[in-house]
Design a protein around this motif. Structure first.
Motif, PDB file in Angstrom:
ATOM      1  N   ARG A 109       0.839  -1.207   0.000  1.00  0.00           N
ATOM      2  CA  ARG A 109       0.000   0.000   0.000  1.00  0.00           C
ATOM      3  C   ARG A 109       0.874   1.257   0.000  1.00  0.00           C
ATOM      4  N   PRO A 110       1.672   1.468  -1.032  1.00  0.00           N
ATOM      5  CA  PRO A 110       2.571   2.630  -1.051  1.00  0.00           C
ATOM      6  C   PRO A 110       1.844   3.968  -0.991  1.00  0.00           C
ATOM      7  N   GLU A 111       0.557   3.964  -1.342  1.00  0.00           N
ATOM      8  CA  GLU A 111      -0.194   5.220  -1.283  1.00  0.00           C
ATOM      9  C   GLU A 111      -0.468   5.654   0.154  1.00  0.00           C
ATOM     10  N   LYS A 112      -0.320   4.736   1.110  1.00  0.00           N
ATOM     11  CA  LYS A 112      -0.530   5.040   2.535  1.00  0.00           C
ATOM     12  C   LYS A 112       0.797   5.451   3.172  1.00  0.00           C
ATOM     13  N   SER A 113       1.425   6.463   2.627  1.00  0.00           N
ATOM     14  CA  SER A 113       2.770   6.856   3.058  1.00  0.00           C
ATOM     15  C   SER A 113       2.772   7.524   4.441  1.00  0.00           C
ATOM     16  N   ARG A 114       3.809   7.197   5.206  1.00  0.00           N
ATOM     17  CA  ARG A 114       4.021   7.832   6.512  1.00  0.00           C
ATOM     18  C   ARG A 114       5.259   8.724   6.478  1.00  0.00           C
ATOM     19  N   ALA A 115       5.609   9.178   5.287  1.00  0.00           N
ATOM     20  CA  ALA A 115       6.812   9.998   5.131  1.00  0.00           C
ATOM     21  C   ALA A 115       6.746  11.269   5.962  1.00  0.00           C
ATOM     22  N   GLU A 116       5.549  11.821   6.157  1.00  0.00           N
ATOM     23  CA  GLU A 116       5.428  13.050   6.930  1.00  0.00           C
ATOM     24  C   GLU A 116       5.913  12.867   8.355  1.00  0.00           C
ATOM     25  N   GLU A 117       5.663  11.695   8.940  1.00  0.00           N
ATOM     26  CA  GLU A 117       6.168  11.437  10.295  1.00  0.00           C
ATOM     27  C   GLU A 117       7.684  11.489  10.315  1.00  0.00           C
ATOM     28  N   LEU A 118       8.304  10.848   9.348  1.00  0.00           N
ATOM     29  CA  LEU A 118       9.760  10.798   9.283  1.00  0.00           C
ATOM     30  C   LEU A 118      10.340  12.184   9.048  1.00  0.00           C
ATOM     31  N   LEU A 119       9.801  12.886   8.082  1.00  0.00           N
ATOM     32  CA  LEU A 119      10.326  14.204   7.734  1.00  0.00           C
ATOM     33  C   LEU A 119       9.988  15.250   8.787  1.00  0.00           C
TER      34      LEU A 119
END
Length: 209
Positions: free
Chosen positions: A131-141
């Motif tokens: 499910r790459p569309e469910k990205s949690r990149a904002e948490e990391l960044l």
């Protein structure tokens, strides 16, 4: 090695201290939602880093201490982590907030508010498998402090090339899955996996102090 029970608003947490002789900082490591501090990457760091001036604190969330098998909601995990922070900071040293998988997410979400010196994200679950569309990149960044990601090359929760560019460092572990296991025929051996992890983290921490 010593253990300490710390009361939090989410219940009692447990810290296992692996102390350095002349510590420069504390590396606090939380576990994932599917396991505890016995994970081999966490244990390897706890064994390797005290000899390099890093006190390692392995933190067991209250749900694990209570013997439950299912992790609670992210908000409750954050509450538990915040509750142990005063004990982690008590030695008066800079604290690197870290963890594996769900623990990495907790470290990222709480770092700025707690005044963490940096964040170490082991096997950061960038998205649910498939499910790459469910990205949690904002948490990391959004961690707001220097951040290092250590990621398996075959992690179904996010391969290194799927991560956004910039904003954090990256150590890639070839062929490794979410638990840093590698296929038997892989060029990278299990022993080499741990060397890559501990070596990469050691070099990164040395750059922080």
């Amino acid at each position: 090695m010593t253990t300490e029970i710390v009361g939090t608003d989410a219940g009692d947490a447990r810290i296992t201290w692996h102390r350095a002789g002349r510590p420069r900082l504390v590396l606090a490591l939380g576990h994932g939602a599917g396991g505890g501090v016995e994970a081999r990457d966490l244990r390897a760091l706890a064994e390797a880093l005290p000899g390099h001036g890093v006190t390692v604190a392995l933190v067991e969330q209250p749900w694990r201490v209570a013997g439950k098998k299912v992790a609670p909601a992210p908000k409750t995990l954050d509450t538990g982590w915040r509750g142990v922070w005063p004990a982690l900071a008590e030695p008066g040293l800079p604290v690197v907030s870290g963890g594996r998988s769900a623990g990495a997410r907790v470290a990222c979400r709480t770092a700025a508010g707690l005044g963490a010196h940096a964040v170490l994200a082991l096997s950061f679950p960038l998205h649910p498998p498939g499910r790459p569309e469910k990205s949690r990149a904002e948490e990391l960044l959004g961690a707001g402090v220097p951040t290092l990601v250590v990621q398996g090359g075959s992690d179904p929760f996010g391969r290194p090339e799927e991560f956004p560019q910039g904003g954090f460092g990256m150590v890639q572990v070839p062929y490794a899955d979410h638990g840093f296991a590698v296929p038997k025929r892989a060029e990278t051996t299990p022993e080499r996996v741990l060397e890559i992890i501990t070596g990469g983290v050691r070099e990164w921490i040395a750059s922080l102090v």
